[in-house]
Write a protein that holds these residues in place. Structure first.
Motif, mmCIF file in Angstrom:
data_model
loop_
_atom_site.group_PDB
_atom_site.id
_atom_site.type_symbol
_atom_site.label_atom_id
_atom_site.label_comp_id
_atom_site.label_asym_id
_atom_site.label_seq_id
_atom_site.Cartn_x
_atom_site.Cartn_y
_atom_site.Cartn_z
ATOM 1 N N LYS A 74 0.817 -1.205 0.000
ATOM 2 C CA LYS A 74 0.000 0.000 0.000
ATOM 3 C C LYS A 74 0.863 1.272 0.000
ATOM 4 C CE LYS A 74 -3.635 -0.267 2.529
ATOM 5 N NZ LYS A 74 -4.554 -0.308 3.711
ATOM 6 N N ASP A 75 2.085 1.165 0.541
ATOM 7 C CA ASP A 75 2.970 2.334 0.609
ATOM 8 C C ASP A 75 3.463 2.766 -0.764
ATOM 9 O OD1 ASP A 75 2.831 2.530 3.393
ATOM 10 O OD2 ASP A 75 4.447 1.062 3.654
ATOM 11 N N VAL A 76 3.509 1.836 -1.726
ATOM 12 C CA VAL A 76 4.168 2.150 -2.998
ATOM 13 C C VAL A 76 3.295 1.932 -4.238
ATOM 14 C CG1 VAL A 76 6.488 1.717 -2.087
ATOM 15 C CG2 VAL A 76 5.183 -0.174 -3.069
ATOM 16 N N GLU A 77 2.353 1.018 -4.178
ATOM 17 C CA GLU A 77 1.576 0.671 -5.369
ATOM 18 C C GLU A 77 0.850 1.882 -5.927
ATOM 19 O OE1 GLU A 77 -0.996 -2.576 -4.517
ATOM 20 O OE2 GLU A 77 0.576 -4.085 -4.706
ATOM 21 N N GLY A 78 1.068 2.132 -7.239
ATOM 22 C CA GLY A 78 0.387 3.213 -7.925
ATOM 23 C C GLY A 78 0.871 4.599 -7.574
ATOM 24 N N LYS A 79 1.903 4.697 -6.772
ATOM 25 C CA LYS A 79 2.386 6.004 -6.332
ATOM 26 C C LYS A 79 3.609 6.429 -7.127
ATOM 27 C CE LYS A 79 0.610 5.937 -1.604
ATOM 28 N NZ LYS A 79 -0.241 4.776 -1.739
ATOM 29 N N THR A 99 8.790 8.335 2.945
ATOM 30 C CA THR A 99 8.667 6.877 3.014
ATOM 31 C C THR A 99 10.043 6.237 2.846
ATOM 32 O OG1 THR A 99 6.451 7.055 2.058
ATOM 33 C CG2 THR A 99 7.464 4.870 2.089
ATOM 34 N N ILE A 100 10.835 6.770 1.900
ATOM 35 C CA ILE A 100 12.252 6.407 1.769
ATOM 36 C C ILE A 100 13.047 7.709 1.687
ATOM 37 C CG2 ILE A 100 11.853 4.178 0.654
ATOM 38 C CD1 ILE A 100 12.448 5.476 -2.016
ATOM 39 N N ASN A 101 14.345 7.634 2.045
ATOM 40 C CA ASN A 101 15.115 8.878 2.140
ATOM 41 C C ASN A 101 15.750 9.310 0.822
ATOM 42 O OD1 ASN A 101 16.957 6.839 1.986
ATOM 43 N ND2 ASN A 101 18.209 7.495 3.716
ATOM 44 N N GLN A 102 15.913 8.381 -0.134
ATOM 45 C CA GLN A 102 16.467 8.722 -1.439
ATOM 46 C C GLN A 102 15.998 7.684 -2.445
ATOM 47 O OE1 GLN A 102 20.760 8.300 -1.704
ATOM 48 N NE2 GLN A 102 20.804 6.743 -0.102
ATOM 49 N N SER A 103 16.063 8.060 -3.730
ATOM 50 C CA SER A 103 15.544 7.180 -4.773
ATOM 51 C C SER A 103 16.551 7.076 -5.905
ATOM 52 C CB SER A 103 14.208 7.701 -5.310
ATOM 53 O OG SER A 103 13.842 7.001 -6.480
#
Length: 583
Positions: free
Chosen positions: A161-166, A176-180
């Motif tokens: 739920k934290d990432v799907e479709g976002k 949610t995460i500090n870097q991508s």
């Protein structure tokens, strides 16, 4: 008006039509039926339906028998696969035959088979992706999340739920995460590797790879996430274990060297330290020890150390130079003689060196000088632990520890039949090679200090050695080893009038020893051609290119260079070293 012909309509359709009589003989077949059945039309009429297709024959016989139609019957023919609707033909309530309407579905079957294969492949790929230990995260070219596997959720501690479709930008903005790595790939348009720490405390190496379309536009970013938390923990545990093992080794080394008098046994080099440790180990047992090395390296000192560190340290230590005894006297010197054994013999007789070393150590220096005839008797004494005096009849039991030394190659002597092979193997139980001084220049300063200290105490002086003098001594190969060094120091001590011993007091051969040539880097710095930064970059490039050619992968390179794999990748790219391998 022309006559209406129903047969033209039947021939115009692409649906196969076929009729039979009650016995299953074909009465009519249109062109489409002939094509789909894989036969010529004129050959079909009059033939049994079984001859054309076994499946069709069974279907017709069934409807004749039961009088019931069959729909959607799949029949395999020589022309392909057809699906047929079969109906009985009645006359007066009696079944007189049958008619079938069918259509070729071979292409549909192939498409269905391919679709099923794709479904199976997709199912397997999905199973592979989700069973992977490494996390996988996929976005489109706009950083919208398309997919992530279970391993990613496990490593990151996030939920679907934290990432799907976002969008990845939103995920980072919300913390949610500090870097991508995805956003870095979209910005730099190339592969990017980062080290990422997640909020659950786990650490991962994340590598993002762009996927381009034909127009050079990024359509996907595929990120591989490898959990290295356990690896880091294991590395720390290994490091702790190594540190502990190193500490234990140091303690054992200290315990082994506890009985070594550092005033008489001087060393600093690892090579000589290893010799001392071997000598300490040999002191605990009574096995023969063979010391090898050039003249003047300190074999006598090591032999005495073995004696002093062993259980026989209170017993006698008899040092005999085999090369200094005349051949004619060797037997009587080694084994002694009885009264009246030969002309001029003492009336009381004389004990030999073996008897004198009873319950102690006999050090046979320069053992390669013993003549062959005496080697036979020496071997017998070593094997039976007894001697028989010259002129005597009774053997004498002895308890003697043997330490032998030589500066000759005894193995080569055995090949040339100058030394007995059986005696060599009897002595070579615990060999210790003492390295020459040129292989351990670290020992020159402490050896010099000891010799100079002894001279100062003897003559009540306070002379010292200048640093440039010490540099020349360290560079000298000293073919005479420690003995030559001692002689050089004593000569320089005598020549020096004042407090300091300078290069001018050294022998001419040592004074002329030229310093090592400047490296290419030093020459370029001296000329002002390059600065420190350019020199270091050049050295770093040379090292990386060399290690890359030897190791082949960045992980192997990182292990060799003792750095992180991401550091190796970053440096290869920074220096523009092409063709570096994939991790």
């Amino acid at each position: 008006m022309r006559e209406f012909r129903p047969d033209l309509i039947l021939e115009a359709t692409n649906v196969g039509i076929l009729s039979t009589d009650r016995q299953g003989r074909i009465l009519y077949a249109n062109d489409a039926a002939a094509v789909q059945l894989g036969a010529r039309k004129r050959e079909l009429v009059g033939r049994a339906i079984d001859d054309v297709s076994k499946g069709a024959g069974d279907a017709f016989l069934e409807i004749v028998r039961t009088g019931k139609p069959q729909a959607g019957v799949k029949i395999r023919t020589s022309g392909g696969i057809v699906i047929a609707d079969c109906n009985p033909v009645f006359d007066g309530g009696k079944v007189i035959g049958g008619v079938s309407v069918f259509k070729d579905i071979s292409r549909y079957e192939e498409t269905a088979t391919e679709l099923q294969a794709y479904r199976e492949l997709a199912k397997r790929l999905d199973a592979v992706i989700h069973s992977s230990y490494d996390g996988l995260y996929i976005t489109n070219g706009d950083a919208d999340t398309l997919f992530c596997n279970k391993a990613y959720l496990r490593v990151s501690g996030l939920t679907a739920k934290d990432v799907e479709g976002k969008n990845m930008r939103e995920i980072v903005r919300r913390g949610t995460i500090n870097q991508s790595v995805t956003l870095e790939v979209l910005e730099k348009r190339r592969r990017v590797t980062i080290m990422q720490e997640f909020s659950n405390g786990r650490t991962a190496i994340v590598t993002g790879n762009p996927v381009f379309d034909d127009d050079g536009k990024i359509i996907l970013v595929v990120s591989n996430v490898r959990d290295i938390t356990e690896l880091n923990e294991l590395r720390e545990q290994v490091q702790e274990t190594r540190t502990l093992a190193r500490r234990y080794r140091e303690e054992l080394k200290k315990a082994s060297l506890a009985g070594v008098n550092r005033d008489t046994v001087v060393f600093r080099s690892p090579a000589m330290e290893n010799c001392i440790l071997l000598a300490a180990r040999a002191g605990d047992v009574l096995s023969p020890v063979l010391l090898t090395g050039e003249s003047g390296v300190g074999k006598g000192m090591l032999a005495r150390l073995i004696h002093n560190l062993g259980s026989r340290k209170k017993g006698p230590f008899i040092h005999v130079n085999c090369g200094a005894i005349p051949a004619g006297l060797m037997e009587s010197e080694f084994f002694g003689y009885e009264r009246g054994a030969f002309t001029g013999a003492s009336e009381e007789g004389k004990p030999g060196l073996f008897e004198m070393a009873d319950r102690g150590t006999l050090f046979l220096d320069e053992i390669g000088e013993i003549p062959l005839p005496l080697q036979v008797k020496l071997l017998k004494s070593l094997e039976e632990s007894e001697v028989r005096r010259v002129g005597g009849t009774q053997p004498r039991k002895l308890d003697v520890r043997i330490v032998a030394a030589t500066n000759r190659d005894l193995q080569e002597m055995t090949r040339n039949r100058l030394f007995r092979e059986d005696l060599f193997f009897r002595l070579d139980v615990f060999p210790i090679r003492v390295p020459p001084l040129r292989e351990r220049p670290e020992d020159i300063p402490p050896l010099l200090d000891r010799t100079l200290g002894e001279l100062n105490r003897r003559y009540k002086k306070g002379k010292r050695v200048r640093p440039d003098t010490l540099d020349l001594l360290v560079l000298h190969p000293f073919p005479g080893n420690v003995r030559e060094l001692q002689n050089v120091v004593e000569r320089s001590f005598i020549l020096a009038d004042g407090k300091w011993i300078g290069p001018e007091h050294l022998p001419a051969g040592i004074q002329k020893h030229s310093p090592p040539p400047e490296s290419g880097a030093m020459v370029r710095i001296s000329r002002g051609e390059e600065g420190l930064e350019q020199i270091l970059a050049g050295v770093e490039r040379e090292i990386l290119e060399r290690v890359l050619s030897e190791c082949g992968t960045t992980y192997a390179m990182a292990e060799r260079l003792k750095v992180n794999q991401s550091t190796v990748v970053r440096k290869l790219r920074k220096l523009g070293i092409r063709g570096h391998p994939a991790p």
